[in-house]
Write an enzyme that holds these catalytic residues in place. Sequence first.
Site: not given
Length: 300
Positions: A183, A213, A245
């Site tokens: 992530h 991210e 995602h």
Amino acid sequence: MQCRFGDKIKFIPALLLVCCLLIPSLAMAGHGEAKPVKKGILLAAFGSSMPQAQASFDAIDAAVKKTFPGVPVYWSFSSAIIRDVLAKEGRIVDSPAMAMTKMMDAGFTHVAVQSLHTIPGEEYSGILETVKAFEGMPKGMSKVTVGKPLLYTNDDMLRTVDAIVANIPKDRKAKDAVVLMGHGTPHAANIYYPASQNYFSKVDPKIFVGTVEGSPSLDDVKVLLKNSKSKKVYLMPYMSVAGDHARNDMAGDEDDSWKSELTKEGYKCVPVLKGTAEFPQVVEIWVDHLKVAFKHLGDH
């Protein structure tokens, strides 16, 4: 009967002693007897709005209930965005604070909270602050402990690497690359992702870690892929669930998905839509962390 002044002086300490002995009894009479110990478990995941992610949550739920038979297990999602999306679909999932409130109202005195996050980032820190506020609260819990997320210690890193390597599709050849999508976060805990790259490299030089991210980015991964000379790439989530995602940013058909980006550069991409929580060896790490947290609850 006449009472002399000296007798009064002797009487006052005796009266104070009696009052001191009575006060605890009066307090107990006003509040009732101390609550009997009632232990419970709260599982705190980031959450997902994708129905396919439920397989991961079911796997964790089953493993926890098998390890702690008879102990009530509650669930919560730490992401307000995910909870809002689910609420619009008619599915209500508690926040950690709401779940703790319900457990407090149900009379739980000792609660072990297990973070189901991958790294000790913002979500984990928020859970720590939230649930610890219930400890010692009037009519609240006597003891609250929090289990560590998946990656915390050196041993966690080693076990996680072995678990993921063991679950790479068996048809993958040694010359094929594996790209793991994490992530990523602006939190300092993002360091666990480049650290993961270091750990994976020691086991398999063709496994690469990127984040959506944070850092390393997909561009960083592209450089490593180019140097690897691999032509085929297995794309796997480095997240507990194969949610939005994984299904869109990683394996989606949009031009900016990782699959599309790498396909444009000549790689044959094979998405593997399984979250790490679908791997028994990974779930075992979370359960081991929960064992420690539950043990630290004690009985008082």
